[in-house]
Design an enzyme around this catalytic site. Structure first.
Site, PDB file in Angstrom:
ATOM      1  CG  ASN A 108      23.811 103.522  22.900  1.00 45.30           C
ATOM      2  OD1 ASN A 108      24.084 102.894  21.871  1.00 45.30           O
ATOM      3  ND2 ASN A 108      24.645 103.572  23.934  1.00 45.30           N
ATOM      4  CG  PHE A 125      29.292  99.275  16.037  1.00 43.82           C
ATOM      5  CD1 PHE A 125      29.381  99.996  17.225  1.00 43.82           C
ATOM      6  CD2 PHE A 125      29.994  98.069  15.943  1.00 43.82           C
ATOM      7  CE1 PHE A 125      30.144  99.528  18.288  1.00 43.82           C
ATOM      8  CE2 PHE A 125      30.761  97.601  17.013  1.00 43.82           C
ATOM      9  CZ  PHE A 125      30.830  98.323  18.179  1.00 43.82           C
ATOM     10  CB  SER A 181      29.535  97.997  21.509  1.00 43.43           C
ATOM     11  OG  SER A 181      30.228  99.218  21.555  1.00 43.43           O
ATOM     12  CG  ASN A 207      23.770  98.368  21.664  1.00 41.73           C
ATOM     13  OD1 ASN A 207      22.944  97.825  22.400  1.00 41.73           O
ATOM     14  ND2 ASN A 207      24.363  99.508  21.973  1.00 41.73           N
ATOM     15  CB  THR A 208      27.855  94.575  17.543  1.00 41.62           C
ATOM     16  OG1 THR A 208      27.681  95.896  17.026  1.00 41.62           O
ATOM     17  CG2 THR A 208      28.338  93.667  16.437  1.00 41.62           C
ATOM     18  CE  LYS A 264      34.322 102.468  25.570  1.00 43.89           C
ATOM     19  NZ  LYS A 264      33.792 103.670  24.884  1.00 43.89           N
ATOM     20  CG  ASN A 280      31.222 100.260  25.568  1.00 42.07           C
ATOM     21  OD1 ASN A 280      30.190 100.921  25.478  1.00 42.07           O
ATOM     22  ND2 ASN A 280      31.986  99.965  24.529  1.00 42.07           N
TER      23      ASN A 280
HETATM   24  C1  LIG Z   1      24.653 107.047  22.318  1.00 43.62           C
HETATM   25  C2  LIG Z   1      25.930 106.371  22.679  1.00 43.62           C
HETATM   26  C3  LIG Z   1      26.687 105.781  21.688  1.00 43.62           C
HETATM   27  C4  LIG Z   1      27.903 105.151  22.011  1.00 43.62           C
HETATM   28  N1  LIG Z   1      28.636 104.589  21.001  1.00 43.62           N
HETATM   29  C5  LIG Z   1      29.822 103.991  21.301  1.00 43.62           C
HETATM   30  C6  LIG Z   1      30.629 103.440  20.275  1.00 43.62           C
HETATM   31  O1  LIG Z   1      30.303 103.508  19.090  1.00 43.62           O
HETATM   32  N2  LIG Z   1      31.786 102.820  20.639  1.00 43.62           N
HETATM   33  C7  LIG Z   1      32.211 102.747  21.934  1.00 43.62           C
HETATM   34  O2  LIG Z   1      33.279 102.188  22.205  1.00 43.62           O
HETATM   35  N3  LIG Z   1      31.466 103.286  22.932  1.00 43.62           N
HETATM   36  C8  LIG Z   1      30.300 103.907  22.644  1.00 43.62           C
HETATM   37  N4  LIG Z   1      29.545 104.459  23.653  1.00 43.62           N
HETATM   38  C9  LIG Z   1      30.008 104.317  25.061  1.00 43.62           C
HETATM   39  C10 LIG Z   1      30.734 105.547  25.564  1.00 43.62           C
HETATM   40  O3  LIG Z   1      31.924 105.770  24.831  1.00 43.62           O
HETATM   41  C11 LIG Z   1      31.103 105.386  27.064  1.00 43.62           C
HETATM   42  O4  LIG Z   1      31.995 104.295  27.192  1.00 43.62           O
HETATM   43  C12 LIG Z   1      29.891 105.116  27.940  1.00 43.62           C
HETATM   44  O5  LIG Z   1      28.785 105.903  27.519  1.00 43.62           O
HETATM   45  C13 LIG Z   1      30.144 105.420  29.415  1.00 43.62           C
HETATM   46  O6  LIG Z   1      30.499 106.781  29.598  1.00 43.62           O
HETATM   47  P1  LIG Z   1      29.450 107.903  30.086  1.00 43.62           P
HETATM   48  O7  LIG Z   1      28.789 107.363  31.314  1.00 43.62           O
HETATM   49  O8  LIG Z   1      30.286 109.122  30.318  1.00 43.62           O
HETATM   50  O9  LIG Z   1      28.472 108.091  28.976  1.00 43.62           O
HETATM   51  C14 LIG Z   1      28.330 105.107  23.353  1.00 43.62           C
HETATM   52  C15 LIG Z   1      27.564 105.710  24.347  1.00 43.62           C
HETATM   53  C16 LIG Z   1      26.381 106.350  24.035  1.00 43.62           C
HETATM   54  C17 LIG Z   1      25.571 106.993  25.132  1.00 43.62           C
END
Ligand SMILES: Cc1cc2nc3c(=O)[nH]c(=O)nc-3n(C[C@H](O)[C@H](O)[C@H](O)COP(=O)(O)O)c2cc1C
Length: 348
Positions: free
Chosen positions: A117, A121, A181, A183-184, A223, A252
């Protein structure tokens, strides 16, 4: 306890959702959650699975949380709680609303049980989310994950975090400072030793001020990314131990896509999550547990797709765990599986 309605239905709904574009499926799921919850059709309260646990001075109905990014706007917190989560982390929220990156910006890699992704934000702004949270009924602990607007330069990023902290302090159970993150632009640079030290000192001071004003103690956790080098990890560990944080969320998404090559989406820009990030997330979790003062709790996230993966994070030192991608590929059955596997042998 039997299977919940949501767990039974997910195998039927999933193929339909997976025929939709990933983000459309996400929006539809959120809407279905809100409707089924308002009709009283969602499962048991989180409290059903295991005895509550106390971490950071908060009482969690169980050790499993919904990771940030699934409910960026705090649209369905009560429904997530009903589904069985002991913690729901909303956001990332920024001071001002923003639309995020152009679509498409979310990709499924089902062969890898992974997502990529670059949402960037997209969120309605901290103030709008805070108003929604005031009316929540969830038993789950609610964390508010905060970040900076995309057009705020890093030189003034601290102010964005302070705005969000002040706005959310009286409704959040805990606040998560997101500096990881991908993406910022520039956000992860805030993980460098000097940047994180000044950010944390400012956040800690504001937390003290707000504590005095409100009489509430709201824990602040940070985080971090899985892409830190060994040196990057020891820098952060040192600063966290010196300045003090109430918890650390590891991790993350990763910008390293090598594990999913040559998938057709492997070269899409963004953060990779799900099964391929688990090994690195586990390593980073382990390194933080080894270096951090033992009283600083860890929240393990990254690549949990089975109950056993959740238990492994716990074994490596996580006090709490969170899931995102695993829920997309496995559905609500994973909530039950993981909460059960997270109950300690002595029942905690
Ligand atoms: C579509 C998407 C959007 C996410 N948006 C955020 C976010 O806004 N802020 C954040 O701290 N992590 C965000 N994450 C990261 C997740 O909170 C998590 O740290 C990461 O996906 C790893 O966990 P997982 O393997 O269980 O998905 C996002 C993940 C995905 C897939």
């Amino acid at each position: 306890m039997g299977m919940s309605l949501a767990s039974l239905l997910y195998p039927v709904i999933k193929p339909l959702l997976f025929r939709l574009d990933a983000e459309a499926a996400h929006e539809l799921t959120t809407r279905m959650m809100r409707v089924t919850h308002s009709l009283g059709l969602l499962g048991r309260e989180a409290i059903a699975d295991g005895p509550p646990v106390s971490v950071m001075g908060l009482n969690f109905p169980n050790r499993l949380g919904l990771a940030a990014g699934m409910d960026k706007s705090a649209a369905a917190v009560d429904a997530w709680s009903k589904l069985g989560f002991g913690m729901v982390e909303v956001g990332t929220l920024t001071p001002r609303p923003q639309t995020g990156n152009p679509k498409p910006r979310l990709f499924r890699l089902p062969e890898h049980r992974a997502l990529i992704n670059r949402m960037g934000f997209n969120n309605p702004g901290i103030h709008s989310a805070v108003e929604r949270l005031r009316h929540r009924q969830a038993k789950a602990v609610v964390g508010v994950n905060i970040g900076k607007n995309f057009d705020t330069p890093n030189e003034t990023a601290v102010e964005d975090y302070l705005i969000c902290l002040r706005a959310t302090y009286d409704v959040a159970d805990y606040v998560a400072v997101n500096i990881s993150s991908p993406n910022t632009k520039g956000l992860r640079d805030l993980q460098s030793e000097n940047a994180i030290r000044s950010l944390l000192i400012a956040v800690r001071a504001e937390q003290e001020t707000l504590k005095g004003k409100t009489g509430r103690t709201v824990p602040v956790v940070v985080k971090i990314a899985p892409d830190l080098t060994g040196e990057g990890i020891s820098d952060l560990v040192r600063v966290f131990n010196e300045v003090g944080v109430d918890g650390v969320i590891a991790t993350n998404t990763t910008i390293d896509h090598n594990s999913v090559r040559p998938h057709k989406f492997a070269d899409e820009i963004g953060g990779l999550s799900g099964e391929p990030v688990r090994k690195r997330s586990d390593e980073v979790l382990t390194a933080f547990r080894a270096g951090l003062r033992p009283e600083i709790p860890l929240i393990g996230v990254g690549g949990i797709v089975t109950g056993a993966d959740a238990a492994e994070k716990r074994r490596l030192g996580a006090d709490l765990v969170q899931i995102y991608s695993g829920l997309v590929f496995r559905g609500p059955i994973l909530i039950k599986e993981a909460t059960q596997m997270l109950v300690d042998r002595h029942g905690k």
